[in-house]
Design an enzyme around this catalytic site. Structure first.
Site, PDB file in Angstrom:
ATOM      1  N   HIS A  89      39.039  42.636  60.594  1.00  0.00           N
ATOM      2  CA  HIS A  89      38.958  42.582  59.133  1.00  0.00           C
ATOM      3  C   HIS A  89      39.598  41.280  58.654  1.00  0.00           C
ATOM      4  O   HIS A  89      40.517  40.752  59.283  1.00  0.00           O
ATOM      5  CB  HIS A  89      39.668  43.802  58.517  1.00  0.00           C
ATOM      6  CG  HIS A  89      39.427  43.928  57.054  1.00  0.00           C
ATOM      7  ND1 HIS A  89      40.163  43.235  56.124  1.00  0.00           N
ATOM      8  CD2 HIS A  89      38.492  44.625  56.366  1.00  0.00           C
ATOM      9  CE1 HIS A  89      39.691  43.521  54.919  1.00  0.00           C
ATOM     10  NE2 HIS A  89      38.683  44.356  55.033  1.00  0.00           N
ATOM     11  N   GLU A 137      31.573  40.267  55.051  1.00  0.00           N
ATOM     12  CA  GLU A 137      32.312  40.295  53.785  1.00  0.00           C
ATOM     13  C   GLU A 137      32.818  38.895  53.446  1.00  0.00           C
ATOM     14  O   GLU A 137      33.726  38.395  54.119  1.00  0.00           O
ATOM     15  CB  GLU A 137      33.538  41.213  53.896  1.00  0.00           C
ATOM     16  CG  GLU A 137      33.223  42.637  54.266  1.00  0.00           C
ATOM     17  CD  GLU A 137      34.428  43.570  54.077  1.00  0.00           C
ATOM     18  OE1 GLU A 137      34.226  44.638  53.518  1.00  0.00           O
ATOM     19  OE2 GLU A 137      35.546  43.199  54.472  1.00  0.00           O
ATOM     20  N   GLY A 173      33.871  43.513  46.829  1.00  0.00           N
ATOM     21  CA  GLY A 173      33.645  43.731  45.402  1.00  0.00           C
ATOM     22  C   GLY A 173      32.648  44.830  45.060  1.00  0.00           C
ATOM     23  O   GLY A 173      32.319  45.030  43.890  1.00  0.00           O
ATOM     24  N   SER A 195      38.637  48.599  47.072  1.00  0.00           N
ATOM     25  CA  SER A 195      39.258  48.731  45.750  1.00  0.00           C
ATOM     26  C   SER A 195      38.413  49.478  44.723  1.00  0.00           C
ATOM     27  O   SER A 195      38.961  50.140  43.836  1.00  0.00           O
ATOM     28  CB  SER A 195      39.637  47.342  45.210  1.00  0.00           C
ATOM     29  OG  SER A 195      38.518  46.491  45.202  1.00  0.00           O
TER      30      SER A 195
END
Ligand code: G3P
Length: 215
Positions: A89, A137, A173, A195
């Site tokens: 990650h 990502e 996002g 998130s």
């Protein structure tokens, strides 16, 4: 497929991790969507004991039984009932040789691997290690308000070309059903997010909306 990475958010740690994971399970049951979670190693035993949805570790180390104090032993993760692990990650980047060994160790004991990549090219370069999934990502969009689907849809298209849809997740996002719909339309198999769910006032509503994007 929707995978929520709980990271180290307070809303997704310990007791809160269990509560949030149960909301994921509820939405998976209600919608039939493939919803999975990636949680901190110390929360794995408890969550795996109480949940039916697939649970992943956020990281493993390529160590074996023996003298590796402080490392995350793949066998320990497997014994919790976890089905797999994230690797590399953006917030836990690995040297290429360490990544390769980690994937090998995971395969040896039957843990699935979801390898993160900063862009489609890097993701494609990991194909030789034969991970189960590759999550592209763009680091600059992680944790932000604008999703990869709206800000950089070309990344998803390019990743689908280079990596193939079967193994491709995209993230950064991602917050709503429309982000998921676009990602799938452009060739991704699913999304990896954090998130949008972990910081939501109503995670169930967000998850229901995300799941609607899979249809
Ligand atoms: O692992 C998921 C991740 O890095 C994306 O985070 O908060 O942008 O959904 P977020």
């Amino acid at each position: 497929m929707i995978i929520t990475n709980f990271k180290t958010y307070e809303s997704a740690t310990g007791d809160a991790a269990l509560a949030l994971a149960k909301v994921h399970q509820e939405v998976a049951r209600e919608t039939g969507a493939d919803i999975q979670v990636a949680v901190q190693a110390v929360d794995l035993t408890r969550l795996c004991g109480e949940l039916d949805i697939p649970v992943h570790a956020q990281h493993i180390d390529p160590v074996k039984y023996g003298s590796s104090t402080g490392h995350i032993l793949p066998e320990s993760v497997k014994q919790t009932g976890a089905v797999g692990t994230l690797l590399n990650h953006s917030e836990r980047r690995l040297e290429r040789d360490v990544l390769k060994k980690s994937i090998e160790r995971a395969k040896e004991i039957g843990l699935k691997t979801i390898v993160c990549a900063k862009d489609p090219e890097e993701g494609a370069s990991f194909l030789e290690f034969e991970p189960d999934l590759i999550a592209v990502e763009p680091p600059e969009l992680i944790g932000g308000d604008i999703s990869v689907s709206t800000a950089q849809p070309e990344i998803i298209e390019n990743a689908a070309k280079l990596i193939g849809s079967e193994k491709l997740l995209v993230g950064a996002g991602v917050k709503n059903g429309e982000d998921v719909r676009i990602a799938l339309k452009l060739g991704a198999r699913g999304v990896l997010l954090a998130s949008g769910v972990t910081k939501a006032a109503d995670p169930k509503a967000v998850l229901l909306d995300l799941a609607s994007g899979l249809k």
